[in-house]
Structure formats: C-alpha cells, structure tokens
Design a protein around this motif. Structure first.
Motif, PDB file in Angstrom:
ATOM      1  N   PHE A   1      40.710 -24.051  -7.444  1.00  0.00           N
ATOM      2  CA  PHE A   1      41.504 -23.343  -6.428  1.00  0.00           C
ATOM      3  C   PHE A   1      42.236 -22.186  -7.127  1.00  0.00           C
ATOM      4  N   PRO A   2      42.464 -21.044  -6.426  1.00  0.00           N
ATOM      5  CA  PRO A   2      43.140 -19.916  -7.088  1.00  0.00           C
ATOM      6  C   PRO A   2      44.431 -20.334  -7.795  1.00  0.00           C
ATOM      7  N   GLY A   3      44.573 -19.902  -9.032  1.00  0.00           N
ATOM      8  CA  GLY A   3      45.787 -20.190  -9.807  1.00  0.00           C
ATOM      9  C   GLY A   3      45.730 -21.507 -10.551  1.00  0.00           C
ATOM     10  N   GLU A   4      44.635 -22.263 -10.434  1.00  0.00           N
ATOM     11  CA  GLU A   4      44.545 -23.563 -11.134  1.00  0.00           C
ATOM     12  C   GLU A   4      44.337 -23.311 -12.629  1.00  0.00           C
ATOM     13  N   ASN A   5      45.368 -23.621 -13.436  1.00  0.00           N
ATOM     14  CA  ASN A   5      45.228 -23.432 -14.886  1.00  0.00           C
ATOM     15  C   ASN A   5      44.877 -24.771 -15.542  1.00  0.00           C
TER      16      ASN A   5
ATOM     17  N   ALA B   1      51.149 -30.558  -8.460  1.00  0.00           N
ATOM     18  CA  ALA B   1      52.132 -30.293  -7.397  1.00  0.00           C
ATOM     19  C   ALA B   1      52.060 -28.830  -6.959  1.00  0.00           C
ATOM     20  N   LYS B   2      51.869 -27.956  -7.943  1.00  0.00           N
ATOM     21  CA  LYS B   2      51.824 -26.518  -7.633  1.00  0.00           C
ATOM     22  C   LYS B   2      50.621 -26.189  -6.735  1.00  0.00           C
ATOM     23  N   ILE B   3      49.468 -26.748  -7.107  1.00  0.00           N
ATOM     24  CA  ILE B   3      48.251 -26.442  -6.336  1.00  0.00           C
ATOM     25  C   ILE B   3      48.288 -27.089  -4.944  1.00  0.00           C
ATOM     26  N   LEU B   4      48.805 -28.327  -4.865  1.00  0.00           N
ATOM     27  CA  LEU B   4      48.902 -28.975  -3.543  1.00  0.00           C
ATOM     28  C   LEU B   4      49.779 -28.140  -2.609  1.00  0.00           C
ATOM     29  N   LYS B   5      50.837 -27.560  -3.181  1.00  0.00           N
ATOM     30  CA  LYS B   5      51.734 -26.715  -2.376  1.00  0.00           C
ATOM     31  C   LYS B   5      50.967 -25.472  -1.898  1.00  0.00           C
ATOM     32  N   ALA B   6      50.231 -24.860  -2.828  1.00  0.00           N
ATOM     33  CA  ALA B   6      49.472 -23.659  -2.456  1.00  0.00           C
ATOM     34  C   ALA B   6      48.368 -23.994  -1.455  1.00  0.00           C
ATOM     35  N   MET B   7      47.879 -25.224  -1.505  1.00  0.00           N
ATOM     36  CA  MET B   7      46.849 -25.654  -0.547  1.00  0.00           C
ATOM     37  C   MET B   7      47.448 -25.995   0.822  1.00  0.00           C
ATOM     38  N   LYS B   8      48.805 -26.062   0.872  1.00  0.00           N
ATOM     39  CA  LYS B   8      49.520 -26.442   2.107  1.00  0.00           C
ATOM     40  C   LYS B   8      49.120 -27.826   2.591  1.00  0.00           C
ATOM     41  N   ARG B   9      49.041 -28.773   1.650  1.00  0.00           N
ATOM     42  CA  ARG B   9      48.609 -30.117   2.029  1.00  0.00           C
ATOM     43  C   ARG B   9      49.752 -30.966   2.586  1.00  0.00           C
ATOM     44  N   GLY B  10      50.996 -30.603   2.273  1.00  0.00           N
ATOM     45  CA  GLY B  10      52.108 -31.335   2.891  1.00  0.00           C
ATOM     46  C   GLY B  10      52.478 -32.637   2.204  1.00  0.00           C
TER      47      GLY B  10
ATOM     48  N   ASP C   1      40.479 -16.490  -8.826  1.00  0.00           N
ATOM     49  CA  ASP C   1      40.600 -16.100 -10.235  1.00  0.00           C
ATOM     50  C   ASP C   1      40.093 -17.145 -11.234  1.00  0.00           C
ATOM     51  N   VAL C   2      39.617 -18.292 -10.752  1.00  0.00           N
ATOM     52  CA  VAL C   2      39.042 -19.256 -11.707  1.00  0.00           C
ATOM     53  C   VAL C   2      37.541 -18.955 -11.784  1.00  0.00           C
TER      54      VAL C   2
END
Ligand code: SAM
Ligand code: SF4
Length: 385
Positions: free
Chosen positions: A307-311, A268-277, A349-350
């Motif tokens: 994607f940046p921030g993907e842990n 959910a966090k990455i989809l939000k950062a990707m602006k996928r809606g 950063d990955v």
C-alpha cells in the motif's frame, strides 16, 4: 421462450459466483439452457471483477480472444457484465467492439430482457446507469444441491481507501430478513444442508433496514430452520465484529467454527491510511477474545502488501502480527490503485519488485503456519477445518 444456450465465465469473489448463478437462474426461467463450453454456446457472458487490476485485465484479454469466434459466428451474443462493466461502461465497446452487451451489477435482473432485445435484432445494449440493484426475489436455481450461497446484503458503506466496491456495487442495501429467511427455508426444502451467507460486511447487516434486525438475530432465526445443518458467513469486518458474535458462534451448534476476518495490514499507520477503522491492538484483542470463546476456531484473513507509504517497518509489523496470530490461511494481495477509490490519488510508491518480495515473504510464512495448523488438526489437537 428460447431454447438457446448460455455460458457464463465468472471472475472474482463469491459475490460474483452467486451473481452468475442468479443470472443462470433467471435465464433458465426464460427457457435458456446452460452451455457446457464457450464453443457450445449461443451467448457468452463474462461476469467481471474490478477489485484488482490483474483480474480485470484477464477478463479484457480473454474477451479480446473471442473476437475471432465472433467473426466466425456473428450471431453469437457476447456480454461483458459485473463490476468492470460498471466501472468501464464508457470504454468497453471501444476496447471490445465485438461485445453486444454491457451490464453493471445493478442490472442483473434485466439481463434476460436485454438478451431478448438483442436476439430480436436490436442494437447493442449498454446498461450501467445504476450500481444499486433493486431488492428482488432471487431464483432458487442452485448449481450445488447440498451447499449454497445466500446473499444477505449488496454493496458497501465502508469506503476503505483502496477499494472500488462501493463505487461499482453501490452503498450497502440489506435484503429484508423475511426475504432471506424465506429463501433459506425454500432451499432447505430442496435438500440444501449448508448455507454461506454473503455480504461485503455481514456484521453490519440490518443497519439500513431500521426494523430492529441485525446479523445475530438473522443467524438465530436461520439456526431454527430444520433442514439446515451448517451455517457459514463471509465477510466479517473487524471494526463491526463483536464479542456477541463470538458468543453466538459458540452457542449455536450449526454455525461453523470459521471466521474470515481481513486484517489487511499490521501497521497502525497503514490501517489508518486504508481507512479501516481499527488498530492492530483492537484486531489482536478480537483474536484473543475469539480464541477464549472458541479455542479451535478456524481463522482466515486478507492481507495487502505494498500500500502507498508502506515502509520496511510497516511491513515487519504485518509479518510479526501474522506470526503472532497464526491464521489458518490467508489471501495475500499486491496493492494496485483502483480509481476512483481514494488511495488511487496517492503515489503508488512501493515498487513492483518490493511488492513481489513482500508478497513472497508473507506467502512463505503463511505456508509454514498453514502446514503446522493442518498437522495439528490432523493429530486432532485441533479439529479439522
Ligand atoms: N468486503 C471484504 C472485506 O472488507 O474484506 C472483501 C473486499 S474485497 C472484494 C476482497 C479483498 O481484496 C480485500 O479484503 C483486499 O484484501 C483485496 N483488495 C481490495 N482492493 C484492493 C486493491 N486495490 N489492491 C489489492 N488488493 C485489494
Ligand atoms: Fe471494500 Fe472495505 Fe467495503 Fe470490504 S469493507 S468491500 S474492503 S470498502
């Protein structure tokens, strides 16, 4: 009229494959012939893709290798066209001084004129002022005589944070419904049996037309064209995909039971950062609904790892979601920053090793799932894809 030969090398997606075919069609109308190879050609065009760093660099390095040929045959015309040409319009001549033509995707209808000008002894041409091409009647020339692409829209309005498409192909412009129907009808009279409708987000077809048409009504109308036996489409965006589409797919027998529904990430966090809606829960809801209407539907997807921030947790979310959904197949990409797309301002950063590991892990999982699905389809538990 000329009797020269042109060879086009295409990089990237179906949009580019279709664009190359349009360029061939326009040039054939002017008397050009299709060359079978680069050696056999008077003009070589590279139709480039800028979606990922790797494809872009391949186009640069392959065009670089043609410098030697150009020295041997200075009359050979070399063109760098398409999305990378648009994005890098100010640097292509510096990086590739042997190139004669730069033309962005908005300029494809003018390519025959630019080549004429160069053949007439003119200067090099740089045409990348407008990413948005005008609406034109496309040539009917098709390489495949039974199955073909029909583009229904150009560009994209979604601005997913990682994606360069809206910058190099412009905002979404839908082709008028009459123009699309007219093209499909003419293709059916030529013997074409299967059409694949192309758009970056086919579900948002009609939004800018303001004439009441939408993707479903377009499908319904194409469905009435006699000679057309099968209809496919790519790509559906999950945020605009509706139950109405699933019902239409179920009810119209010519629509092939396949949907390409790019998930990109299960976090959910990455989809939000990707602006996928959309959220992972919304996506899962769509898949469950689709399978309730069309249990055997072939479902494919795109995934970006790193994607940046993907842990690790975010990656696990993607992994588990793929395991839960069991796609028939998936294209898996390692993230690369694509300026000026928004995420290029984030720290990438990955690390390359982690991206490689995650890519391999997802690929392995998907290979097992695809194998299982193929086995089930073969055993007729599911129909063949
Ligand atoms: N419009 C379609 C969509 O929304 O899915 C296709 C867009 S793009 C041409 C095809 C795929 O390339 C995307 O679905 C995405 O997975 C991948 N992609 C786009 N930008 C990327 C990037 N910066 N790094 C890695 N993969 C990328
Ligand atoms: Fe790119 Fe997103 Fe548009 Fe697809 S929907 S072309 S990923 S901006």
């Amino acid at each position: 009229m000329t009797s020269k030969r042109v060879y086009i090398r295409t990089f990237g997606c179906q949009m580019n494959v279709r664009d190359s075919e349009i360029i061939y069609g326009l040039l054939i109308e002017r008397g050009w012939k299709k060359a079978e190879s680069i050696e056999d050609a008077d003009c070589v065009l590279f139709n480039t893709c800028s979606v990922r760093h790797h494809a872009e660099q391949r186009a640069y390095s392959n065009m670089g290798m043609l410098a030697k040929l150009k020295r041997r045959r200075p009359e050979l015309i070399l063109g760098f066209v398409g999305c990378t040409a648009q994005k890098d319009k100010d640097i292509v001549f510096k990086r590739l001084p042997h190139v004669d033509l730069i033309a962005g995707p908005g300029e494809i209808y003018n390519i025959p004129d630019y080549l004429d000008a160069i053949l007439d002894g003119g200067e090099k041409v740089m045409a990348a002022g407008m990413p948005e091409r005008p609406e034109c009647k496309n040539p009917l020339y098709r390489e495949n005589k039974t199955s073909t692409y029909v583009s229904i829209s150009e560009g994209c309005d979604n601005f997913c944070s990682y994606c360069i498409v809206p910058y190099v192909r412009g905002r979404q412009r839908c082709r008028k419904k009459e123009l699309v129907i007219d093209e499909v009808r003419s293709l059916s009279l030529m013997g074409i049996k299967e059409v694949t409708l192309l758009g970056q987000n086919v579900n948002s077809y009609g939004k800018d037309l303001k004439d009441g048409s939408d993707f479903i009504t377009l499908l319904e109308e194409i469905h009435t064209i006699d000679g057309i036996k099968r209809i496919r489409f790519v790509t559906c965006h999950p945020k605009d995909t509706t139950i109405r589409l699933f019902k239409t797919m179920r009810d119209l027998p010519k629509i092939y039971n396949h949907i390409h529904l790019p998930l990109q990430s299960g976090s959910a966090k990455i989809l939000k950062a990707m602006k996928r809606g959309y959220s992972p829960a919304h996506y899962l809801g769509l898949i469950d609904a689709l399978r309730s209407y069309i249990p055997d539907c072939n479902i494919t997807t795109d995934i970006i790892v790193g994607f940046p921030g993907e842990n690790n947790e975010d990656f696990k979310d993607t992994y588990n979601m793929m395991k839960r959904i069991e796609f028939d197949s998936a294209y898996i990409f390692k993230y690369s920053p694509r300026p000026p797309a928004e995420s290029s301002r984030l720290v990438d950063d990955v690390g390359a090793d982690i991206k490689k590991e995650r890519h391999a892990e997802i690929l392995k999982l998907q290979k097992e799932i695809s194998k299982k699905k193929r086995r089930l389809r073969k055993a007729a538990v599911l129909p063949m894809a």
